[in-house]
Design a protein around this motif. Structure first.
Motif, short mmCIF file in Angstrom:
data_model
loop_
_atom_site.label_atom_id
_atom_site.label_comp_id
_atom_site.label_asym_id
_atom_site.label_seq_id
_atom_site.Cartn_x
_atom_site.Cartn_y
_atom_site.Cartn_z
N ALA A 113 3.27 -8.34 -2.47
CA ALA A 113 2.98 -7.05 -3.10
C ALA A 113 3.30 -7.09 -4.59
N ILE A 114 4.50 -7.50 -4.95
CA ILE A 114 4.88 -7.45 -6.36
C ILE A 114 4.04 -8.43 -7.17
N GLN A 134 0.86 -1.18 0.00
CA GLN A 134 0.00 0.00 0.00
C GLN A 134 0.90 1.23 0.00
N VAL A 135 0.52 2.27 -0.72
CA VAL A 135 1.24 3.54 -0.64
C VAL A 135 0.22 4.65 -0.42
N THR A 136 0.36 5.36 0.69
CA THR A 136 -0.56 6.47 0.97
C THR A 136 0.07 7.81 0.60
N THR A 192 3.52 -0.91 -10.64
CA THR A 192 3.25 0.04 -9.55
C THR A 192 2.13 -0.51 -8.68
N VAL A 193 2.03 0.03 -7.46
CA VAL A 193 0.98 -0.42 -6.55
C VAL A 193 -0.34 0.22 -6.96
N ARG A 194 -1.40 -0.49 -6.76
CA ARG A 194 -2.75 0.03 -7.02
C ARG A 194 -3.55 0.01 -5.73
N SER A 195 -4.50 0.86 -5.63
CA SER A 195 -5.31 0.94 -4.40
C SER A 195 -6.15 -0.31 -4.22
#
Lengths: 334, 334
Positions: free
Chosen positions: B305-306, A158-160, B331-334
């Motif tokens: 995550a990846i 997660q990235v906030t 990239t990370v997604r919500s």
């Protein structure tokens, strides 16, 4: 990867263009087949001579871009003439109409939709029409404050928020850069230059919008401020002597707000004798992730590297205007 | 990026599979539509119950993989059942024949041509035949010791050698991992386990070959050695107490030779109470470049995550067996 050799034309023979030409000449995966500049002091000279190499390389700097492109038909043009998309647009258009792929270090081209959505759409349409690919890249914008945090986010659950700090020691850089950041000016002089836009680093906004695009965020508001860094003691570089109280560099902060919160913070400090210099990415979230490049990526070297290294990916990509998040990972080639 | 929701099936409900299922349930870009495992202790249970969530999520663990895939027709299968490609190949084949894209944490799948060129070719052919994309990834192999140095090489003018160090503190990891690295064993016991291949981390070779492929290098020779890390003082974790002189972890070194020189060095040390823990990439060349992740990427969290974050890229990619250097940045997604 294949042993293919990419034929490139260098468009713009300023400091970055010369470094790119030098790099293309050194690497066996690239062949420099043309050089373009309108500076009368450079036109007609051999690139080897201009670069101070031991001998001529058989490529003369020429002013007629269209003739060079028509005669050489390169796989890709390396374009390094300016930071602002509206000013370099006619050049980019002529390259595309000549049927050539382009990698440009034009800062605003790294995410052109941020500042020039109409020009971006026109360029994308032209690129598709002529079957070529157009990319804006460089170390910053293009890598350390945008693509790198995006790449790093791949291992985040997660990235906030994304926070990037780039602290560059300008003492090790070329004279025009030391001059550009206001070295030796008074605070008042700096403020005037800042108001005129001449000390500003171009690209923080593009980095913020590239990050947002990569993470699927919508920026509601973007703010940027610029301040001088003041010398606390006498600083001497190869080119400047700065007395205490005078300006020794620039401190620039870009902040992007998403869903009412400051989710992207880009902090660039470029000043003489910065110590320690470093690049640092912090991804906030349930598990914060930190990444550090001790010493920081040296601007000119990293920009020329990523621009040249991008060529195989740009040549292989489907036509259109692309950004760094559209391409597979860019790696160095011999 | 779009607001698309990706329907995923979790294949394998061990520790990594459970963490992946939990992550997919948390993120709004993903919908968990099925779960597969043959363990009788898990079959028939609701995934929410198995994960210790507050309530059921309406997805039961089932043993019949083909039935689950035929009924749910997911966008992508998250496959986490084993490290060795020959053992999981029948599962991968059935997923592909069901017409599903796959992201697998099978270590050998991260660069299958290194150890199983024939299986890799067969899987690639099947994937193309059935119009799906197959990717092996994870934090290691898949990211920190291969894709990250390759991504970093994009800003290098030249790379003559790649050195990666990964120092993981196993004290913060789950019990099976602390057990797997030989915690509490005598040196003799460790040597026997090493000879049997049970303490070995799988994937260093794949990382070396992935790096070489990305840089256009040809590996002439690859060597790997494994040694125990010996406790110098008494170590107590939640699961193990290790007396001085006993094994507290594993030290593994992979070395790849290109043009007669050791050009790739991968050093993995995973042991109890490792301090400091970190990941470090060093690119040698005219201008050496260093990158550090203080604390190091936590294995399970980064792998899940990846793997999940890769799904949109895998779904969008042309059919076939791909590696991390074929895909645009994840990239990370919500």
């Amino acid at each position: 990867m294949s042993e293919r050799v990419y034929r490139v034309v260098q468009y713009g023979m300023g400091p970055i263009g010369q470094e790119l030409a030098r790099l293309a000449l050194e690497r066996r995966s690239y062949e420099l087949v043309g050089a373009i500049d309108i500076d009368p002091a450079k036109v007609g000279r051999d690139v080897g001579e201009l670069l101070g190499l031991e001998g001529p390389v058989g490529v003369l700097v020429r002013a007629d871009a269209e003739a060079v492109l028509a005669e050489t038909r390169p796989d890709c043009v390396l374009h390094t003439t300016g930071s602002y998309l509206d000013r370099v647009f006619p050049q980019l258009e002529s390259i595309v109409r000549a049927g050539c792929n382009v990698v440009s270090t034009c800062e605003e081209l790294s995410f052109p939709a941020a500042g020039h959505p109409e020009l971006a759409a026109r360029l994308d349409g032209l690129a598709r029409e002529y079957g070529v690919t157009v990319l804006g890249t460089g170390v910053n914008p293009g890598y350390v404050m945008d693509t790198l945090p995006l790449f790093f986010s791949g291992v985040a659950q997660q990235v906030t928020a994304v926070r990037v700090e780039r602290i560059q020691n300008a003492s090790t850089r070329r004279k025009p850069l030391q001059e550009k950041i206001g070295s030796g000016k008074t605070v008042e002089e700096f403020q005037q230059l800042a108001a005129a836009g001449t000390v500003r680093h171009v690209g923080l906004r593009e980095s913020a919008y590239l990050i947002a695009a990569g993470l699927g965020w919508r920026i509601e508001r973007y703010e940027e401020r610029i301040e001088p860094v003041i010398a606390e003691r006498r600083i001497e570089t190869r080119y400047f002597t700065v007395e205490p109280g005078r300006v020794c560099g620039v401190d620039q902060l870009g902040r992007a707000f998403v869903e009412g919160e400051e989710r992207i913070t880009l902090h660039l400090r470029m000043y003489l004798d910065a110590d320690p210099a470093y690049d640092r990415v912090l991804l906030e979230g349930t598990t914060p992730l930190e990444l550090v490049i001790p010493g920081g990526l040296q601007g000119d070297r990293a920009t020329t590297a990523i621009a040249l290294n991008a060529v195989p990916r740009v040549v292989a990509h489907a036509p259109g205007l692309v950004t760094m998040v559209d391409l597979p990972i860019i790696t160095v080639r011999s």
